[in-house]
Design a protein around this motif. Structure first.
Motif, PDB file in Angstrom:
ATOM      1  N   ARG A  26       0.864  -1.174   0.012  1.00  0.00           N
ATOM      2  CA  ARG A  26       0.120   0.034  -0.026  1.00  0.00           C
ATOM      3  C   ARG A  26       0.804   1.197   0.099  1.00  0.00           C
ATOM      4  NH1 ARG A  26      -5.405   1.095   0.691  1.00  0.00           N
ATOM      5  NH2 ARG A  26      -5.580  -1.080   0.856  1.00  0.00           N
ATOM      6  N   ALA A  27       2.008   1.421   0.803  1.00  0.00           N
ATOM      7  CA  ALA A  27       2.896   2.336   0.589  1.00  0.00           C
ATOM      8  C   ALA A  27       3.511   2.540  -0.639  1.00  0.00           C
ATOM      9  CB  ALA A  27       4.188   2.113   2.227  1.00  0.00           C
ATOM     10  N   GLU A  28       3.919   1.336  -1.186  1.00  0.00           N
ATOM     11  CA  GLU A  28       4.637   1.582  -2.451  1.00  0.00           C
ATOM     12  C   GLU A  28       3.529   2.290  -3.665  1.00  0.00           C
ATOM     13  OE1 GLU A  28       7.740  -1.998  -3.347  1.00  0.00           O
ATOM     14  OE2 GLU A  28       5.611  -2.367  -3.755  1.00  0.00           O
ATOM     15  N   LEU A  29       2.448   1.766  -3.539  1.00  0.00           N
ATOM     16  CA  LEU A  29       1.264   1.969  -4.508  1.00  0.00           C
ATOM     17  C   LEU A  29       1.162   3.730  -4.120  1.00  0.00           C
ATOM     18  CD1 LEU A  29      -1.112  -1.119  -4.747  1.00  0.00           C
ATOM     19  CD2 LEU A  29       1.075  -0.308  -6.300  1.00  0.00           C
ATOM     20  N   THR A  30       0.940   3.977  -2.911  1.00  0.00           N
ATOM     21  CA  THR A  30       0.680   5.522  -2.709  1.00  0.00           C
ATOM     22  C   THR A  30       1.850   6.316  -3.073  1.00  0.00           C
ATOM     23  OG1 THR A  30      -0.336   4.802  -0.648  1.00  0.00           O
ATOM     24  CG2 THR A  30       0.286   6.983  -0.569  1.00  0.00           C
ATOM     25  N   ARG A  31       3.004   5.869  -3.141  1.00  0.00           N
ATOM     26  CA  ARG A  31       4.387   6.629  -3.595  1.00  0.00           C
ATOM     27  C   ARG A  31       4.101   6.722  -5.016  1.00  0.00           C
ATOM     28  NH1 ARG A  31       7.604   4.070  -0.837  1.00  0.00           N
ATOM     29  NH2 ARG A  31       8.260   2.617  -2.328  1.00  0.00           N
ATOM     30  N   LEU A  32       3.506   5.889  -5.888  1.00  0.00           N
ATOM     31  CA  LEU A  32       3.629   5.843  -7.400  1.00  0.00           C
ATOM     32  C   LEU A  32       2.295   6.820  -7.687  1.00  0.00           C
ATOM     33  CD1 LEU A  32       4.225   4.987 -10.151  1.00  0.00           C
ATOM     34  CD2 LEU A  32       2.642   2.900  -9.774  1.00  0.00           C
ATOM     35  N   VAL A  33       1.347   6.684  -7.001  1.00  0.00           N
ATOM     36  CA  VAL A  33       0.016   7.555  -7.179  1.00  0.00           C
ATOM     37  C   VAL A  33       0.573   8.805  -6.900  1.00  0.00           C
ATOM     38  CG1 VAL A  33      -2.079   8.273  -6.159  1.00  0.00           C
ATOM     39  CG2 VAL A  33      -1.770   5.981  -6.741  1.00  0.00           C
ATOM     40  N   ARG A  34       1.290   9.151  -6.033  1.00  0.00           N
ATOM     41  CA  ARG A  34       1.832  10.485  -5.728  1.00  0.00           C
ATOM     42  C   ARG A  34       2.609  11.204  -7.024  1.00  0.00           C
ATOM     43  NH1 ARG A  34       4.407   9.659  -1.077  1.00  0.00           N
ATOM     44  NH2 ARG A  34       2.319   9.658  -0.137  1.00  0.00           N
ATOM     45  N   PHE A  35       3.306  10.233  -7.460  1.00  0.00           N
ATOM     46  CA  PHE A  35       4.506  10.492  -8.620  1.00  0.00           C
ATOM     47  C   PHE A  35       3.402  10.739  -9.824  1.00  0.00           C
ATOM     48  CE2 PHE A  35       6.324   9.580 -12.402  1.00  0.00           C
ATOM     49  CZ  PHE A  35       7.669  10.244 -12.603  1.00  0.00           C
ATOM     50  N   LEU A  36       2.315  10.343 -10.055  1.00  0.00           N
ATOM     51  CA  LEU A  36       1.421  10.286 -11.168  1.00  0.00           C
ATOM     52  C   LEU A  36       0.628  11.540 -11.130  1.00  0.00           C
ATOM     53  CD1 LEU A  36       0.377   6.554 -11.582  1.00  0.00           C
ATOM     54  CD2 LEU A  36       2.054   7.952 -13.262  1.00  0.00           C
ATOM     55  N   GLY A  37       0.496  12.074  -9.810  1.00  0.00           N
ATOM     56  CA  GLY A  37      -0.248  13.269  -9.510  1.00  0.00           C
ATOM     57  C   GLY A  37      -1.891  13.081  -9.467  1.00  0.00           C
ATOM     58  N   VAL A  38      -2.222  11.911  -9.157  1.00  0.00           N
ATOM     59  CA  VAL A  38      -3.544  11.698  -9.193  1.00  0.00           C
ATOM     60  C   VAL A  38      -3.950  11.158  -7.653  1.00  0.00           C
ATOM     61  CG1 VAL A  38      -3.753  11.084 -11.443  1.00  0.00           C
ATOM     62  CG2 VAL A  38      -3.234   9.142 -10.066  1.00  0.00           C
ATOM     63  N   GLU A  39      -5.200  10.851  -7.601  1.00  0.00           N
ATOM     64  CA  GLU A  39      -5.751   9.994  -6.292  1.00  0.00           C
ATOM     65  C   GLU A  39      -6.347   8.780  -6.671  1.00  0.00           C
ATOM     66  OE1 GLU A  39      -8.241  12.603  -3.925  1.00  0.00           O
ATOM     67  OE2 GLU A  39      -6.389  14.237  -3.559  1.00  0.00           O
ATOM     68  N   MET A  40      -6.290   7.872  -5.762  1.00  0.00           N
ATOM     69  CA  MET A  40      -7.051   6.522  -6.057  1.00  0.00           C
ATOM     70  C   MET A  40      -7.800   6.140  -4.893  1.00  0.00           C
ATOM     71  SD  MET A  40      -6.208   5.112  -9.248  1.00  0.00           S
ATOM     72  CE  MET A  40      -6.117   3.335  -9.086  1.00  0.00           C
ATOM     73  N   LYS A  41      -9.016   5.913  -5.310  1.00  0.00           N
ATOM     74  CA  LYS A  41     -10.044   5.468  -4.221  1.00  0.00           C
ATOM     75  C   LYS A  41      -9.622   3.902  -3.866  1.00  0.00           C
ATOM     76  CE  LYS A  41     -13.497   6.977  -6.612  1.00  0.00           C
ATOM     77  NZ  LYS A  41     -14.752   7.180  -7.220  1.00  0.00           N
ATOM     78  N   GLU A  42      -9.301   3.160  -5.077  1.00  0.00           N
ATOM     79  CA  GLU A  42      -9.145   1.758  -4.990  1.00  0.00           C
ATOM     80  C   GLU A  42      -7.730   1.359  -5.438  1.00  0.00           C
ATOM     81  OE1 GLU A  42      -9.123  -1.209  -3.513  1.00  0.00           O
ATOM     82  OE2 GLU A  42     -11.301  -0.920  -3.658  1.00  0.00           O
ATOM     83  N   LEU A  43      -6.858   1.146  -4.538  1.00  0.00           N
ATOM     84  CA  LEU A  43      -5.393   0.862  -4.602  1.00  0.00           C
ATOM     85  C   LEU A  43      -5.443  -0.699  -5.305  1.00  0.00           C
ATOM     86  CD1 LEU A  43      -3.463   2.608  -1.757  1.00  0.00           C
ATOM     87  CD2 LEU A  43      -3.397   3.101  -4.359  1.00  0.00           C
ATOM     88  N   LEU A  44      -6.382  -1.420  -5.195  1.00  0.00           N
ATOM     89  CA  LEU A  44      -6.431  -2.651  -5.667  1.00  0.00           C
ATOM     90  C   LEU A  44      -6.394  -2.957  -7.250  1.00  0.00           C
ATOM     91  CD1 LEU A  44      -8.563  -4.724  -3.072  1.00  0.00           C
ATOM     92  CD2 LEU A  44      -6.221  -5.339  -3.719  1.00  0.00           C
ATOM     93  N   LEU A  45      -7.181  -1.720  -7.736  1.00  0.00           N
ATOM     94  CA  LEU A  45      -6.881  -1.526  -9.290  1.00  0.00           C
ATOM     95  C   LEU A  45      -5.509  -1.214  -9.704  1.00  0.00           C
ATOM     96  CD1 LEU A  45     -10.074   0.414 -10.212  1.00  0.00           C
ATOM     97  CD2 LEU A  45      -9.387  -1.621 -11.449  1.00  0.00           C
ATOM     98  N   LEU A  46      -5.076  -0.441  -9.148  1.00  0.00           N
ATOM     99  CA  LEU A  46      -3.678  -0.122  -9.379  1.00  0.00           C
ATOM    100  C   LEU A  46      -2.740  -1.401  -9.077  1.00  0.00           C
ATOM    101  CD1 LEU A  46      -1.525   2.202 -10.576  1.00  0.00           C
ATOM    102  CD2 LEU A  46      -1.269   2.699  -8.040  1.00  0.00           C
TER     103      LEU A  46
END
Length: 241
Positions: free
Chosen positions: A10-30
């Motif tokens: 979850r921490a990894e994906l949150t870091r990636l989302v931050r880089f992409l400049g978006v928010e994700m309600k459902e990290l499981l999709l990512l």
């Protein structure tokens, strides 16, 4: 997707989302977007779902985003010029480069064999993964947010369309690329011409100094030279197939 993400993932994906400049309600999709078939096949017991379906959707979403942007942003371009620009913006080489810039290989889940054979740097895998990520963002956040993200990722490439770099004729483009290095010389040579006078087929090779870069075929010398120049630009990794 019943599987829960552990804190590290979850921490990894949150870091990636931050880089992409978006928010994700459902990290499981990512997470799914970053799960390669090789990993899913090796970890069937875990219920992992690979990203191939997302890749299919992401390809279509990306095509629409770029097509719409080019159509609205460049009203002076012809259909052929728009097609040429889009082909270079969404091709495998460009997408892999953008995926590498986002460090997607770091977050990608691969099977052991694929990982050991260099899958994290493989062009085809990186390009497919970026399309999957685009689909995940689209499903989670909608078209507008996804459009903003894609246009940010491809801003440098879109600037090349603005300057005419992606839409000029191939011979001119190749000449300009060659001239970036002093003393470089581009030359064309007729390899063969076959058929009757009213239906000739020309085969022409193009050379950078003494190196052959491509052979074009056409109904006229001009057409064959353009095709040869295009192949040369592909050989030099200036444009994509």
């Amino acid at each position: 997707m019943k599987r829960m993400l552990d804190d590290h993932r979850r921490a990894e994906l949150t870091r990636l989302v931050r880089f992409l400049g978006v928010e994700m309600k459902e990290l499981l999709l990512l997470h799914q977007a970053l799960t390669h078939t090789s990993y899913a096949n090796e970890a069937r017991h875990s219920g992992s779902i690979h990203n191939e379906r997302l890749e299919f959707l992401g390809d279509a979403v990306l095509d629409l985003i770029i097509s719409e942007n080019l159509f609205k942003r460049f009203p002076q371009l012809t259909e052929g010029e728009l097609t040429k620009a889009r082909a270079n913006l969404v091709c495998e080489h460009t997408l892999a480069k953008k995926a590498a810039e986002a460090d997607l290989g770091r977050y990608l889940l691969l099977g052991k064999g694929e990982a050991l054979s260099g899958g994290r740097e493989r062009v085809s895998i990186l390009a497919d993964t970026l399309e999957s990520v685009i689909a995940a963002v689209y499903l989670d956040q909608g078209f507008a947010v996804t459009t903003d993200m894609v246009l940010r990722l491809l801003s440098k490439e879109l600037a090349l369309v603005q300057t005419g770099e992606y839409v000029k004729d191939f011979k001119t483009w190749l000449q300009e690329v060659a001239q970036r290095t002093p003393d470089n010389k581009i030359s064309y040579e007729v390899v063969s011409q076959t058929g009757p006078d009213h239906d000739k087929v020309f085969k022409i090779s193009v050379h950078l100094n003494d190196q052959e870069l491509g052979i074009g075929i056409g109904k006229s010398k001009k057409e064959a030279e353009q095709q040869a120049a295009k192949l040369a630009l592909m050989t030099l990794n200036v444009i994509c197939e």
